[in-house]
Scaffold this active site. Structure first.
Site, PDB file in Angstrom:
ATOM      1  N   LYS A  22       0.848  -1.208   0.000  1.00 53.88           N
ATOM      2  CA  LYS A  22       0.000   0.000   0.000  1.00 53.88           C
ATOM      3  C   LYS A  22       0.875   1.247   0.000  1.00 53.88           C
ATOM      4  O   LYS A  22       0.648   2.179  -0.777  1.00 53.88           O
ATOM      5  CB  LYS A  22      -0.881   0.017   1.236  1.00 53.88           C
ATOM      6  CG  LYS A  22      -1.552   1.363   1.525  1.00 53.88           C
ATOM      7  CD  LYS A  22      -2.436   1.362   2.744  1.00 53.88           C
ATOM      8  CE  LYS A  22      -1.695   1.635   4.008  1.00 53.88           C
ATOM      9  NZ  LYS A  22      -1.408   3.053   4.269  1.00 53.88           N
ATOM     10  N   ASN A  23       1.912   1.253   0.853  1.00 55.14           N
ATOM     11  CA  ASN A  23       2.710   2.472   1.027  1.00 55.14           C
ATOM     12  C   ASN A  23       3.747   2.695  -0.062  1.00 55.14           C
ATOM     13  O   ASN A  23       4.494   3.659  -0.025  1.00 55.14           O
ATOM     14  CB  ASN A  23       3.353   2.480   2.413  1.00 55.14           C
ATOM     15  CG  ASN A  23       2.299   2.710   3.496  1.00 55.14           C
ATOM     16  OD1 ASN A  23       1.156   3.040   3.180  1.00 55.14           O
ATOM     17  ND2 ASN A  23       2.672   2.491   4.741  1.00 55.14           N
ATOM     18  N   CYS A 116      -4.753  12.530  12.878  1.00 48.33           N
ATOM     19  CA  CYS A 116      -5.458  11.255  12.749  1.00 48.33           C
ATOM     20  C   CYS A 116      -5.300  10.563  14.101  1.00 48.33           C
ATOM     21  O   CYS A 116      -4.686  11.083  15.030  1.00 48.33           O
ATOM     22  CB  CYS A 116      -4.877  10.422  11.613  1.00 48.33           C
ATOM     23  SG  CYS A 116      -3.278   9.731  11.996  1.00 48.33           S
ATOM     24  N   ARG A 121       0.569  14.408  12.784  1.00 50.84           N
ATOM     25  CA  ARG A 121       0.920  14.162  11.378  1.00 50.84           C
ATOM     26  C   ARG A 121       1.174  15.463  10.616  1.00 50.84           C
ATOM     27  O   ARG A 121       0.548  15.752   9.603  1.00 50.84           O
ATOM     28  CB  ARG A 121      -0.163  13.341  10.684  1.00 50.84           C
ATOM     29  CG  ARG A 121      -0.616  12.100  11.414  1.00 50.84           C
ATOM     30  CD  ARG A 121       0.465  11.051  11.599  1.00 50.84           C
ATOM     31  NE  ARG A 121       0.923  10.454  10.369  1.00 50.84           N
ATOM     32  CZ  ARG A 121       0.316   9.431   9.751  1.00 50.84           C
ATOM     33  NH1 ARG A 121      -0.804   8.957  10.234  1.00 50.84           N
ATOM     34  NH2 ARG A 121       0.825   8.919   8.637  1.00 50.84           N
ATOM     35  N   ASP A 311       4.697   0.424  12.015  1.00 52.65           N
ATOM     36  CA  ASP A 311       3.465  -0.168  11.467  1.00 52.65           C
ATOM     37  C   ASP A 311       3.283  -1.627  11.871  1.00 52.65           C
ATOM     38  O   ASP A 311       2.248  -2.216  11.547  1.00 52.65           O
ATOM     39  CB  ASP A 311       3.461  -0.067   9.938  1.00 52.65           C
ATOM     40  CG  ASP A 311       3.268   1.364   9.472  1.00 52.65           C
ATOM     41  OD1 ASP A 311       3.450   1.640   8.291  1.00 52.65           O
ATOM     42  OD2 ASP A 311       2.978   2.221  10.331  1.00 52.65           O
ATOM     43  N   ARG A 405      -8.509  -0.446   4.468  1.00 54.02           N
ATOM     44  CA  ARG A 405      -7.593   0.526   3.869  1.00 54.02           C
ATOM     45  C   ARG A 405      -6.301  -0.148   3.446  1.00 54.02           C
ATOM     46  O   ARG A 405      -5.685   0.244   2.466  1.00 54.02           O
ATOM     47  CB  ARG A 405      -7.264   1.630   4.875  1.00 54.02           C
ATOM     48  CG  ARG A 405      -8.462   2.423   5.320  1.00 54.02           C
ATOM     49  CD  ARG A 405      -8.043   3.585   6.165  1.00 54.02           C
ATOM     50  NE  ARG A 405      -7.038   4.396   5.469  1.00 54.02           N
ATOM     51  CZ  ARG A 405      -6.618   5.574   5.914  1.00 54.02           C
ATOM     52  NH1 ARG A 405      -7.083   6.058   7.046  1.00 54.02           N
ATOM     53  NH2 ARG A 405      -5.728   6.260   5.239  1.00 54.02           N
TER      54      ARG A 405
HETATM   55  C1  EPZ Z   1       4.463   6.893   6.396  1.00 51.04           C
HETATM   56  O1  EPZ Z   1       3.708   7.932   6.965  1.00 51.04           O
HETATM   57  C2  EPZ Z   1       3.507   5.714   6.253  1.00 51.04           C
HETATM   58  N1  EPZ Z   1       2.422   6.087   5.349  1.00 51.04           N
HETATM   59  C3  EPZ Z   1       2.959   5.327   7.630  1.00 51.04           C
HETATM   60  O2  EPZ Z   1       2.132   4.179   7.464  1.00 51.04           O
HETATM   61  C4  EPZ Z   1       4.131   4.968   8.530  1.00 51.04           C
HETATM   62  O3  EPZ Z   1       3.645   4.682   9.819  1.00 51.04           O
HETATM   63  C5  EPZ Z   1       5.123   6.140   8.593  1.00 51.04           C
HETATM   64  O4  EPZ Z   1       5.544   6.505   7.259  1.00 51.04           O
HETATM   65  C6  EPZ Z   1       6.368   5.809   9.402  1.00 51.04           C
HETATM   66  O5  EPZ Z   1       6.992   4.689   8.851  1.00 51.04           O
HETATM   67  C7  EPZ Z   1       2.648   6.082   4.012  1.00 51.04           C
HETATM   68  O6  EPZ Z   1       3.741   5.785   3.550  1.00 51.04           O
HETATM   69  C8  EPZ Z   1       1.491   6.441   3.138  1.00 51.04           C
HETATM   70  P1  EPZ Z   1       6.589  10.139   8.439  1.00 51.04           P
HETATM   71  P2  EPZ Z   1       4.318   9.434   6.988  1.00 51.04           P
HETATM   72  O7  EPZ Z   1       6.525  11.438   7.681  1.00 51.04           O
HETATM   73  O8  EPZ Z   1       5.191   9.646   5.818  1.00 51.04           O
HETATM   74  C9  EPZ Z   1       7.039  13.457  11.767  1.00 51.04           C
HETATM   75  C10 EPZ Z   1       0.190   2.894   7.659  1.00 51.04           C
HETATM   76  O9  EPZ Z   1      -0.328   2.348   8.636  1.00 51.04           O
HETATM   77  N2  EPZ Z   1       6.896  14.427  10.677  1.00 51.04           N
HETATM   78  O10 EPZ Z   1       7.683   9.173   8.117  1.00 51.04           O
HETATM   79  O11 EPZ Z   1       3.197  10.357   7.226  1.00 51.04           O
HETATM   80  C11 EPZ Z   1       5.763  12.662  12.005  1.00 51.04           C
HETATM   81  O12 EPZ Z   1       4.906  13.373  12.884  1.00 51.04           O
HETATM   82  C12 EPZ Z   1       0.739   4.304   7.775  1.00 51.04           C
HETATM   83  O13 EPZ Z   1       0.324   2.367   6.535  1.00 51.04           O
HETATM   84  C13 EPZ Z   1       6.991  15.792  10.961  1.00 51.04           C
HETATM   85  O14 EPZ Z   1       7.181  16.191  12.098  1.00 51.04           O
HETATM   86  O15 EPZ Z   1       5.213   9.382   8.297  1.00 51.04           O
HETATM   87  C14 EPZ Z   1       6.286  11.390  12.622  1.00 51.04           C
HETATM   88  O16 EPZ Z   1       6.507  11.605  14.010  1.00 51.04           O
HETATM   89  C15 EPZ Z   1       0.479   4.880   9.163  1.00 51.04           C
HETATM   90  N3  EPZ Z   1       6.867  16.686   9.944  1.00 51.04           N
HETATM   91  C16 EPZ Z   1       7.646  11.192  11.948  1.00 51.04           C
HETATM   92  O17 EPZ Z   1       7.995  12.468  11.377  1.00 51.04           O
HETATM   93  C17 EPZ Z   1       6.669  16.284   8.635  1.00 51.04           C
HETATM   94  O18 EPZ Z   1       6.592  17.151   7.733  1.00 51.04           O
HETATM   95  C18 EPZ Z   1       7.659  10.170  10.830  1.00 51.04           C
HETATM   96  O19 EPZ Z   1       6.568  10.484  10.008  1.00 51.04           O
HETATM   97  C19 EPZ Z   1       6.550  14.903   8.368  1.00 51.04           C
HETATM   98  C20 EPZ Z   1       6.689  13.994   9.404  1.00 51.04           C
END
Ligand code: EPZ
Length: 426
Positions: A22-23, A116, A121, A311, A405
């Site tokens: 999915k990701n 969420c 996020r 995840d 999802r």
């Molecule tokens: C991706 O989300 C995945 N989603 C998530 O999977 C996964 O949990 C996550 O990466 C971590 O591996 C997709 O790929 C579609 P991040 P993402 O940006 O990119 C902080 C699932 O269940 N952050 O790597 O949104 C954030 O708050 C989903 O399939 C900022 O502060 O996660 C978090 O603490 C859930 N500012 C950390 O970084 C930003 O601009 C990592 O988030 C972006 C992120």
């Protein structure tokens, strides 16, 4: 709304085929916006989230058709540049249209995703990175309006912490920028590597795949893609844990074991036997002869790839509620990713949460007993399925749209492994 009914206490055994990730599918679908023409994506899972993303692109004038697991996407007539709040609030990965739309059209209006269940996020890294490439970003009314006259200019972008979609958005923005862009402290997840391969196959020039430093030499134009989605490592991990939790033995096929380094080591640490080939993983019980002996309590700490994946945190917690010891689970990526704890406690799990740490006291002897529980987010839902499969008696899980999802043909795949599970109207 629908609910999932599970008659637990039966061991899962046999083979289960893993679908496309999915990701990986979500960013790769967005990358087709970068250049007109007919793009081909293979091994694409048919999920609520991929359907949502395709609907978003349809609203922008993109045409698509699916034949089995092959998606043809034609973005020649792209005629819109807005991703509305109604869509983005249901799937925050919609922000992945931001980079490609600005690269293709010079502008984009994308709703901020909002929070969420698992956390705030934010997308500040995405916006800061675009501004470093010369894009003007204006935040108003819950939307980000991004615009640039002419081509983006390459730059050095440092991520305060590795962000998966932040890295992906900026990769897609930078591939046609003027000059060189370097992403430092970039995410190393395999899904980012899948996007790198797709973009390079379209004519981009990206180096550093799999490392935390990605160097992008801007090119003038790109060709339509023909690319395969990698197997879903989170789905594979979920089924391995489900088979283990029910005392069974089984094999996940069409997967890539090298994408699950931390999980496989942690499963071995519990005493489970894990065997790998280049496309399968087999899990057997500790004493191997089909008897499910209690597992050792094992600690995990979630980290960016290749550390233990956030995840798969909820799923491992469900497994540890059945162990013979104590497990400490430390969630370092998201601020609120223990929503499954209260629901697991309804099934008899003994878990204490203190901030970002959960202490799980295994209840191997008397195990779990079925109850009515509620899904709160995608991966929390799958931990409830695992616990329900292992519990004695009936478990009913409401709000299973969360599950749909990210897990393709979940009921069919579990039934084929020997589970008694079905859906009913809630
Ligand atoms: C991706 O989300 C995945 N989603 C998530 O999977 C996964 O949990 C996550 O990466 C971590 O591996 C997709 O790929 C579609 P991040 P993402 O940006 O990119 C902080 C699932 O269940 N952050 O790597 O949104 C954030 O708050 C989903 O399939 C900022 O502060 O996660 C978090 O603490 C859930 N500012 C950390 O970084 C930003 O601009 C990592 O988030 C972006 C992120």
């Amino acid at each position: 709304m629908e609910k999932l009914i599970i008659e637990g206490g039966k061991s899962l055994n046999g083979e289960v085929r893993i679908s496309g990730a999915k990701n990986a599918a979500l960013p790769l679908i967005c990358a087709t916006l970068l250049t007109p023409g007919k793009h081909i994506l293979r091994n694409v899972p048919d999920l609520r989230d991929t359907r949502t993303m395709l609907r978003l692109l349809e609203n922008l004038g993109v045409r698509h058709a699916r034949k089995d697991d092959v998606l043809t996407i034609d973005s020649s007539d792209l005629n819109g540049s807005e991703a509305s709040y109604d869509l983005v609030k249901t799937m925050r990965a919609s922000v992945l249209v931001l980079g490609p739309l600005v690269a293709r059209l010079g502008k984009a209006r994308v709703s901020l995703p909002g929070g969420c269940a698992i956390g705030a996020r934010p997308i500040n890294f995405h916006i800061t990175g675009l501004e470093l490439l010369g894009v003007k970003c204006h935040l108003e009314g819950g939307y980000v309006d991004a615009a640039i006259d002419g081509r983006m200019q390459g730059n050095v972008i440092y991520f305060d912490m590795p962000s998966v979609t932040g890295t992906e958005n900026l990769l897609m923005a930078a591939v046609q920028a003027e000059g060189t862009t370097v992403l430092k402290n970039a995410a190393r997840e395999p899904e980012v590597g899948n996007l790198v391969d797709m973009l390079n196959g379209m004519g981009a020039r990206i180096e550093g795949k799999g490392t935390d430093r990605l160097t992008i030499e801007g090119v003038e134009s790109l060709q339509p893609a023909d690319c395969a989605i990698i197997p879903d490592r989170i789905e594979a991990g979920t089924y391995l844990i489900a088979i283990a939790a029910t005392g069974g033995e089984g094999t996940v096929t069409h997967c890539n074991p090298s994408h699950l380094p931390a999980l496989l080591e942690k499963l071995r640490a519990t005493g489970l036997k894990i065997e790998e080939t280049d496309s399968t993983v087999t899990v057997r019980q500790p004493n191997g002869n089909g008897q499910s002996g209690p597992l050792k309590g094992t600690d995990i700490k979630t980290l960016p790839y290749p550390g233990y994946p956030t995840d798969l945190q909820a799923q491992f917690m469900a497994l540890m509620t059945l162990s013979s010891g104590v497990s400490v689970i430390n969630e370092t990526i998201f601020e609120n990713r223990f929503m499954h704890v209260a629901e697991l406690q309804r099934l008899g799990a003994e878990i204490q949460v203190d901030g970002h740490t959960a202490v799980v006291k295994g209840a191997a002897m008397d195990g779990l007993s079925g109850a009515r529980v509620m899904a709160t987010d995608l991966r929390a839902s799958s931990s409830l399925v695992i616990a329900g499969l292992a519990a004695s008696g009936r478990t009913e899980i409401s709000r299973i749209y969360h599950l749909e999802r990210g897990y393709e043909n979940l009921v069919d795949k579990l039934t084929a492994l020997g589970a008694t599970v079905w859906k009913e109207q809630d």
